[in-house]
Design a protein around this motif. Structure first.
Motif, mmCIF file in Angstrom:
data_model
loop_
_atom_site.group_PDB
_atom_site.id
_atom_site.type_symbol
_atom_site.label_atom_id
_atom_site.label_comp_id
_atom_site.label_asym_id
_atom_site.label_seq_id
_atom_site.Cartn_x
_atom_site.Cartn_y
_atom_site.Cartn_z
ATOM 1 N N GLN A 151 10.465 3.947 2.977
ATOM 2 C CA GLN A 151 9.537 4.236 3.974
ATOM 3 C C GLN A 151 9.954 3.575 5.368
ATOM 4 O O GLN A 151 10.634 2.560 5.088
ATOM 5 N N VAL A 207 -11.325 5.368 -1.085
ATOM 6 C CA VAL A 207 -11.155 4.324 -0.456
ATOM 7 C C VAL A 207 -11.987 2.900 -1.258
ATOM 8 O O VAL A 207 -11.458 1.652 -1.400
ATOM 9 N N SER A 247 -2.159 3.860 -3.349
ATOM 10 C CA SER A 247 -1.365 3.431 -2.119
ATOM 11 C C SER A 247 -1.683 1.530 -1.814
ATOM 12 O O SER A 247 -3.076 1.351 -1.910
ATOM 13 N N ASN A 279 -3.627 5.241 5.326
ATOM 14 C CA ASN A 279 -2.435 5.236 4.757
ATOM 15 C C ASN A 279 -2.218 6.366 3.691
ATOM 16 O O ASN A 279 -1.214 6.531 3.114
ATOM 17 N N SER A 300 -5.587 -0.241 -2.545
ATOM 18 C CA SER A 300 -6.426 0.031 -1.290
ATOM 19 C C SER A 300 -6.925 1.411 -1.161
ATOM 20 O O SER A 300 -8.014 1.368 -0.426
ATOM 21 N N SER A 301 -6.465 2.347 -1.536
ATOM 22 C CA SER A 301 -6.782 3.736 -1.666
ATOM 23 C C SER A 301 -6.140 4.527 -2.472
ATOM 24 O O SER A 301 -5.130 4.124 -3.200
ATOM 25 N N GLY A 327 -5.851 -0.115 5.302
ATOM 26 C CA GLY A 327 -6.455 -0.253 3.736
ATOM 27 C C GLY A 327 -7.679 0.848 3.794
ATOM 28 O O GLY A 327 -8.545 0.660 3.054
ATOM 29 N N ASP A 328 -7.247 1.985 4.400
ATOM 30 C CA ASP A 328 -8.254 3.097 4.382
ATOM 31 C C ASP A 328 -7.412 4.275 4.192
ATOM 32 O O ASP A 328 -6.409 4.592 3.876
ATOM 33 N N TRP A 329 -8.267 5.455 4.687
ATOM 34 C CA TRP A 329 -7.476 6.749 4.575
ATOM 35 C C TRP A 329 -6.342 7.015 5.642
ATOM 36 O O TRP A 329 -5.381 7.775 5.393
ATOM 37 N N ALA A 374 0.172 -1.037 0.850
ATOM 38 C CA ALA A 374 1.201 -1.487 1.955
ATOM 39 C C ALA A 374 1.923 -0.271 2.110
ATOM 40 O O ALA A 374 3.327 -0.502 2.298
ATOM 41 N N GLY A 375 1.481 0.901 2.311
ATOM 42 C CA GLY A 375 2.201 1.928 2.690
ATOM 43 C C GLY A 375 3.157 2.520 1.816
ATOM 44 O O GLY A 375 3.633 3.674 1.969
ATOM 45 N N GLU A 435 -0.427 5.089 9.622
ATOM 46 C CA GLU A 435 -0.120 3.623 9.708
ATOM 47 C C GLU A 435 -0.002 3.136 8.274
ATOM 48 O O GLU A 435 -0.902 3.404 7.677
ATOM 49 N N PRO A 436 1.057 2.730 7.851
ATOM 50 C CA PRO A 436 1.331 2.217 6.388
ATOM 51 C C PRO A 436 0.334 1.217 5.894
ATOM 52 O O PRO A 436 0.061 1.060 4.769
ATOM 53 N N ASP A 437 -0.061 0.229 6.683
ATOM 54 C CA ASP A 437 -0.744 -0.811 6.400
ATOM 55 C C ASP A 437 -2.173 -0.725 6.366
ATOM 56 O O ASP A 437 -2.999 -1.925 5.894
#
Lengths: 109, 117
Positions: free
Chosen positions: B48, A50, A92, B104, A30-31, B100-102, A94-95, B96-98
């Motif tokens: 995490q 991204v 990255s 995370n 995702s990034s 889909g951008d910067w 899901a965290g 925030e872990p989820d």
């Protein structure tokens, strides 16, 4: 298992030369982040990319995210001794960040 | 603004002992991650935590445990230390872990150097 492969593992160049290092994976992220780490210190964030195909510039550093968001490259123009360090890419999802083993760059004056 | 802070910076332990490492995230960050970095390799994901709950665990034995406190700080505990646990332990925080951008993107502390003898 998501793996990131960085190449080359080691790179030694003269001041003023240009270089490109690569970060490749079979997984989509995702990034993707690039970090620079100096001995004895934690990694310092350089950039986050991204969007597939995204290009970001940070002074003499140019970062590109592959169209499929699986790979990235870092290009340094006119390298300087201060650029010496370990360059890490991290994908990255899901965290969780998955790191490559880095490219150790040495720029000789 | 203060970045991610970790303590202690260096410590030496004997095989079989336990160790507790501490981390304070960047103000406003609710997610904390722990990584182990051995010499010559990139950081390896251990845990995490987000909003005080474990969100992910890497391939580490049960001797490794962690927790996150209401103020979002975190501790990493390692029991029955082995020589192979010698490494730089990195804490990282993110918004925030989820996302889909910067959002995370993780930001690292300076790390805790653990030597097991």
């Amino acid at each position: 298992t998501q793996l990131l492969e960085q190449s080359p593992q080691f790179l030694s160049i003269q001041e003023g030369e240009n270089l490109t290092v690569y970060c490749n994976s079979s997984s989509v992220f995702s990034s993707l982040q690039w970090y620079r780490q100096e001995p004895g210190e934690g990694p310092v964030l350089l950039v986050t990319v991204v969007t597939g195909g995204e290009v970001k510039k940070l002074k003499r550093l140019t970062f590109q995210f592959g169209d499929a968001r699986k790979d990235s490259s870092l290009h340094i123009t006119a390298a300087q001794p201060g650029d010496t360090g370990l360059y890490l890419c991290a994908g990255s999802n899901a965290g969780k960040s998955t790191f490559g083993d880095g490219t150790t760059l040495t720029v000789k004056p | 603004d203060a970045g991610v802070t970790q303590s202690p910076t260096h410590l030496i332990k004997t095989r079989g002992q336990h160790v507790t490492l501490r981390c304070s995230p960047i103000s406003g960050h609710k997610s904390v991650s722990w990584y182990q970095q051995v010499l010559g390799q990139g950081p390896q994901f251990i845990f995490q935590y987000y909003e005080k709950e474990e969100r992910g665990r890497g391939n580490f034995p049960d001797r490794f445990s962690a927790r996150q406190f209401p103020n979002y700080s975190s501790e990493l505990n390692v029991n029955a230390l082995l020589l192979g646990d010698s490494a730089l332990y990195l804490c990282a925080s993110s918004l925030e872990p989820d996302r889909g951008d910067w959002g995370n993107t993780i930001y690292f502390g300076e790390g805790s150097w653990l030597t097991v003898v």
